[in-house]
Design an enzyme around this catalytic site. Structure first.
Site, short mmCIF file in Angstrom:
data_model
loop_
_atom_site.label_atom_id
_atom_site.label_comp_id
_atom_site.label_asym_id
_atom_site.label_seq_id
_atom_site.Cartn_x
_atom_site.Cartn_y
_atom_site.Cartn_z
N HIS A 157 98.00 -48.54 36.44
CA HIS A 157 96.65 -48.38 36.65
C HIS A 157 96.34 -47.29 35.67
O HIS A 157 95.21 -47.38 34.89
CB HIS A 157 96.69 -47.68 38.04
N LYS B 78 86.19 -62.71 39.47
CA LYS B 78 87.50 -63.26 39.68
C LYS B 78 87.26 -64.89 40.18
O LYS B 78 87.98 -65.79 39.73
CB LYS B 78 88.34 -62.75 40.86
N ARG C 110 90.23 -62.57 32.88
CA ARG C 110 89.02 -61.69 32.67
C ARG C 110 89.22 -61.15 31.20
O ARG C 110 90.42 -61.11 30.76
CB ARG C 110 88.86 -60.71 33.58
N GLY D 71 91.09 -52.56 40.69
CA GLY D 71 91.73 -51.90 41.71
C GLY D 71 90.87 -51.12 42.65
O GLY D 71 91.40 -50.34 43.35
N SER E 116 59.35 -36.04 8.74
CA SER E 116 60.61 -36.12 9.57
C SER E 116 60.66 -35.37 10.89
O SER E 116 60.35 -34.38 11.10
CB SER E 116 61.85 -35.19 8.66
N ARG F 197 65.24 -28.02 3.76
CA ARG F 197 64.27 -27.74 4.58
C ARG F 197 64.09 -25.96 4.32
O ARG F 197 65.23 -25.45 3.85
CB ARG F 197 64.48 -27.71 5.85
N GLY G 97 61.36 -33.44 13.86
CA GLY G 97 62.03 -32.57 14.62
C GLY G 97 62.21 -32.81 15.88
O GLY G 97 61.42 -31.99 16.59
N THR G 98 63.02 -33.56 16.40
CA THR G 98 62.81 -33.67 18.05
C THR G 98 63.25 -32.81 18.65
O THR G 98 63.28 -32.77 19.88
CB THR G 98 63.50 -35.20 18.38
N ARG H 237 91.01 -62.22 48.12
CA ARG H 237 90.84 -61.20 47.02
C ARG H 237 89.37 -60.69 47.09
O ARG H 237 88.54 -61.96 46.91
CB ARG H 237 91.45 -61.91 46.14
N ASP I 297 62.72 -29.32 18.30
CA ASP I 297 61.51 -28.74 18.81
C ASP I 297 60.43 -29.55 19.49
O ASP I 297 59.69 -29.07 20.32
CB ASP I 297 60.90 -28.02 17.65
N MET J 28 88.69 -52.25 44.78
CA MET J 28 88.52 -52.98 46.15
C MET J 28 89.68 -53.58 46.58
O MET J 28 90.58 -53.65 45.94
CB MET J 28 87.38 -53.94 46.16
N TYR K 276 64.52 -44.24 8.59
CA TYR K 276 65.85 -43.78 8.64
C TYR K 276 66.10 -43.00 9.74
O TYR K 276 65.21 -42.26 10.22
CB TYR K 276 66.32 -43.06 7.33
N GLU L 50 57.41 -31.78 14.24
CA GLU L 50 57.88 -31.06 15.70
C GLU L 50 57.08 -30.37 16.63
O GLU L 50 57.52 -29.41 17.43
CB GLU L 50 59.07 -30.37 14.87
N CYS M 72 65.29 -36.05 12.09
CA CYS M 72 66.39 -35.25 11.76
C CYS M 72 66.98 -34.43 12.97
O CYS M 72 67.52 -33.49 12.93
CB CYS M 72 66.19 -34.59 10.79
C1 PEP Z 1 64.25 -29.98 14.95
O1 PEP Z 1 63.41 -29.38 15.76
O2 PEP Z 1 64.53 -31.15 15.58
C2 PEP Z 1 64.99 -29.76 13.96
C3 PEP Z 1 65.93 -30.47 13.39
O3 PEP Z 1 64.98 -28.32 13.57
P1 PEP Z 1 65.78 -27.15 14.18
O4 PEP Z 1 66.85 -27.79 15.31
O5 PEP Z 1 66.61 -26.57 13.05
O6 PEP Z 1 64.61 -26.37 14.80
MG MG Z 2 62.84 -27.35 14.26
#
Ligand code: PEP
Ligand code: MG
Length: 884
Positions: free
Chosen positions: A447, A19, A331, A97, A771, A609, A773-774, A88, A776, A99, A859, A752, A839
């Protein structure tokens, strides 16, 4: 520690708060602003530390007050021409709003008379005074708001008027006496010395940094606690001086649609808080053009100047005092998601900003909101009422009348709609857990409306046809009464609310969002693919801009009623010949699946897969089978008919076999068990069938003239030999089928398992692509069960700060991320052009996408509905990298 408005600028937000910096900047560019000064955020922090106003700070404030007296030609506490000020709050980050602010500081039993004489407007003077006493009591002395409101209601009843602004001076004077009684009930007196008023007002505003609602707001919005608030002391200008005075709020564009037109509301003969509180329903700005054309022109001109200057849509507060226009605040305006994208894109075409700025202005959350559901009307809905369409989107839930109840029910996983006469800053916690809001009072800048747009939740406000009675806990519409627990749907897009729960449809991407996303495509380095398991999902992914499929989980294809039976027979087979018989039955079905899939993704890569989960997932539960056996045995003992007996005995025998299979497959820890490539190596005929189906489909689609790029992915590889053996075997099949046709295909693996990251170089030898596999990988790196941790301890881990975020939602850079980096480096050390993507579910998360960009993935793959967010996040990752 104190800066005159003429000494500051917009760059000084950290010191002057939003302000203060805005007021200084407006002065700097020559706009009409009342004079004043700002006490810095640093002074606030010092005060909060010591609990005392430092004497040097106070001296500095007094010095600036003197300058203010000189520039306004008025005297603070003067009995001829008294200077009044507003005190103010305003932090560096906008906390609307949350304070406190106190207006009309400087009035007392004497100066009020001077003001009345000077303006020949006794009503105005006493109205200002009673407002000061009320606000001062509430803010500084914490006297409950209701106690003053009760007095006000009494006096109005006595005078026989409806509106606050209809009270005559006589009534106001008696109201002031009533207010002073309220003080006395609390053993307090209203301070008559203006200097005392100023001092405690500044202290109270400092302290309001730490009121509960401000703390909650900061927690909800990730705002640090150590910023403090600045305090701006501004010479009062009055919107309540008569019918040629007014006060209002304006957006330089429509905050709902983003359309380029001034969007404002105002009240004549009123002070600022009347508009924002939504107590009186404000007038539309068109009326101002007729009523006060000069002030209206000033407003339009100022709006234009401010937009050009700030290169963004502004939210302005203004006051008109006896026809003269003043700006009190500017603002960047809060806006709906739809408006945010439109404004960003429009600002580019108007030449105010560049494409990169527009992309950085659009957060992934904004786009997420844009993709919010809308009501799918079919004519059978029962419309209960209509108000203002304050924030777009639709949601249903059960009615609650208080924030506490909302929090309580939401904790029980209930969807709730917060219904209130109007909302205040105290409701923010409840609003955060509600699906939507519905209020009886208030306008588009009330508000409830502002908070809803910021939170991206649907809201309908100002529904005059309904009555919310908090004491009775009822919502009345005509004869009809709704109570807590009843379900309604709020449609914030058209301002209606509906009976019960109605069908919602996912919102589509607006034309402006399409434009913005095209710009993103031109900037981002990451490719965007989708996790899709059905041709329909693949189509949605394409429509949303996916450039391929990053993961098709084939196991999902075996779940239909016909297929699951064959699948179960296959699993229960005790000989290879039997297994092959059932796999042959599944083959044409898989060919049909893949044909449709590859055709939909014409020209784009498709990663399919091979079977991943443990086989028991395709069989019924052990308890279920045992119950069925028990029931059948009971039936058998009560049956006399020999034909029936034979049937039951046959069924029992089948069930016993099934039970035995289930028992054989039983594992203590199935997620670490017999699944993925481990299954593929033990029963190679399963993967062989799948590869045959993929390549048969590929050939067919290729022959139909489409371009196909199938990529066959082997899950759960932890040792390079697993991949080596499987690839050798499976590629022979593929090669044989393809013959000399010009069909390209790839074999690759999921990464994974931590060991796969550590040995990624040797694995890369047998893989054309990786790829991550986050899901697992996170499970196995942390040693958390991905199916149990979230419901057991993970939520409290995050809440208590043991973990900075849920690692199943955002990749844990420090641990899992390090493993990923290692896999990228090692993998590419063996194969320079190794294609690498992600993935796991985190692939659609903006922070994870930024990380994936940083470590050089090719990707990310996300769910079809998150593709637009992934495109935006990938472009923002490039721009953020450039900036840093
Ligand atoms: C993973 O493990 O990240 C994955 C994509 O495979 P899923 O979830 O099918 O085990
Ligand atoms: Mg997996």
């Amino acid at each position: 520690m104190v800066y005159d408005f003429s000494e500051g600028s917009k760059e000084m937000v950290d010191i002057l708060g939003g302000k203060g910096a805005g007021l200084a900047e407006m002065v700097r560019i020559g706009l009409s602003v009342p004079p004043g000064f700002t006490v810095s955020t640093g002074a606030c922090l010092e005060y909060l530390k010591t609990g005392e106003l430092d004497s040097r700070l106070w001296d500095e404030i007094i010095e600036h007050l003197k300058i203010l007296e000189a520039s306004s030609g008025k005297k603070f506490g003067g009995e001829k021409n008294p200077l009044l000020v507003s005190v103010r709050s305003g932090a560096a980050v906008s906390m609307p709003g949350m304070m406190d602010t106190i207006l009309n500081v400087g009035l007392n039993d004497h100066t009020v008379k001077a003001l009345a004489n000077l303006t020949s407007n006794e009503r105005f003077a006493y109205d200002s005074y009673r407002r000061l006493i009320q606000m001062f009591g509430e803010v500084v002395l914490s006297i409950p708001h209701e106690e003053f409101e009760e007095c006000l209601a009494d006096v109005k009843r006595h005078a026989g008027v409806m509106g606050d602004n209809q009270l005559e001076a006589k009534s106001l004077k008696s109201l002031i006496r009533e207010y002073q009684e309220v003080y006395r009930k609390h053993n307090r007196e209203f301070p008559q010395d203006p200097i005392d008023q100023l001092k405690v007002a500044v202290e109270a505003v400092f302290r309001s940094w730490n009121v509960e609602r401000a703390i909650s707001y900061r927690q909800l919005n990730d705002i640090p606690d150590d910023l403090g608030t600045a305090v701006s002391v501004v010479a009062m200008v009055f919107g309540n001086k008569g019918d040629d005075s007014a006060t209002g709020v304006a957006f330089t564009r429509d905050p709902n649609t983003g359309d380029r037109r001034i969007f404002a509301e105002y009240l004549t003969n009123a002070q600022g808080e009347d508009v924002v509180a939504g107590i009186r329903t404000p007038k539309e700005i068109r009326d101002l053009e007729k009523q006060m054309p000069d002030a209206y022109n000033d407003l339009i001109k100022s709006a234009e100047i401010l937009e050009k200057h700030y290169k963004d849509m502004q939210d302005i507060e203004f006051t008109i005092e006896n026809g003269k226009f003043y700006l009190l605040q500017t603002r960047n305006g809060k806006r709906s998601a739809r408006a945010a994208v439109k404004v960003a894109v429009d600002l580019v075409s108007e030449g105010l900003i560049g494409k990169n700025d527009a992309i950085m202005m659009t957060t992934p959350q904004v786009l997420d909101t844009l993709l919010h559901p809308q009501v799918k009307y079919n004519g059978s809905e029962r419309v209960l009422g209509k108000g203002l369409a304050a924030s777009p989107g639709a949601a249903y839930g059960t009615i609650v009348f208080s924030s506490e109840k909302a929090v309580e029910m939401a904790a029980d996983k209930k969807k709730v709609i917060l219904v209130r006469p109007e909302t205040t800053a105290d409701d923010v916690r409840g609003m955060a857990v509600s699906q939507a809001f519905l209020t009886q009072k208030g306008g588009m800048t009330s508000h409830a409306a502002v908070v809803a747009r910021a939170m991206g939740k649907p809201a309908v406000v100002g529904v005059e046809s309904m009555t919310v009675n908090l004491r009775e806990q009822t919502l009345r519409i005509g004869e009809e009464v709704f109570r807590e627990g009843d379900t309604i749907t709020v449609d914030g897009t058209n301002g209606q609310f509906l009976f019960g729960e109605v069908t919602l449809e996912t919102a589509s991407v607006t034309p402006e969002a399409q434009v913005l996303l095209k710009w993103c495509d031109g900037i981002r380095k990451l490719g965007i693919r989708a996790n899709a398991n059905t041709p329909l999902e693949a189509r949605v992914a394409r429509e949303n801009g996916a450039e391929g499929i990053g993961l098709a989980r084939t196991e999902r294809m075996f779940l239909g009623s016909e297929r699951i039976t064959i699948m179960r027979s296959m699993i229960m087979s005790t000989s290879l010949a039997d297994r092959l018989k059932y796999l042959d039955m599944l083959l044409p079905m898989q060919v049909a699946d893949f044909t449709e899939f590859l055709r939909t993704m014409d020209g784009y890569p498709v990663i399919i897969r091979l079977l991943d989960p443990p086989l028991h997932e395709f069989l019924p539960d052990k308890e279920e089978i045992m119950t069925e056996i028990f029931d059948l045995k009971l039936k058998l003992s009560n049956t006399m008919d020999s034909k029936d007996m034979d049937d039951i005995i046959a069924k029992l025998s089948d069930l016993r076999k099934l039970l035995q299979t289930v028992k054989n497959l039983e594992e203590f820890n199935p997620m670490l068990g017999f699944r993925g490539c481990r299954l593929g190596l033990s029963y190679p005929e399963i993967y062989e069938m799948q590869v045959k189906a993929i390549m048969t489909a590929a050939i067919k689609v290729r022959e139909q003239g489409h371009t196909i790029l199938p990529e066959i992915m082997i899950p759960l590889v932890g040792h390079s030999n697993e991949l080596k053996r499987l690839r050798l075997r499976l590629e022979t099949i593929a090669r044989k089928l393809v013959g000399d046709m010009d069909i390209k295909y790839k074999f690759g693996t999921m990464i994974e398992i931590p060991r796969a990251c550590i040995t990624a170089d040797t694995i890369a030898e047998y893989a054309d692509f990786f790829s991550f596999g986050t899901n697992d990988l996170t499970q196995m790196t942390f040693g958390y069960s991905r199916d149990d941790a979230e419901g057991k301890f993970l939520a409290s881990y995050v809440e208590e700060g043991i973990l900075p975020a849920d690692p199943f939602a955002t990749v844990d850079e420090e641990g899992v991320g390090e493993l990923m980096k290692m896999a990228v480096t090692k993998g590419r050390s063996r194969k320079k052009d190794l294609e690498i993507g992600i993935c796991g579910e985190q692939g659609g998360d903006p922070l994870t996408i930024q990380f994936c960009h940083k470590i050089g993935l090719d990707y990310v793959s996300a769910s079809p509905y998150r593709i637009p967010i992934a495109r935006l996040s990938a472009a923002r990752a490039v721009l953020q990298e450039k900036k840093s």
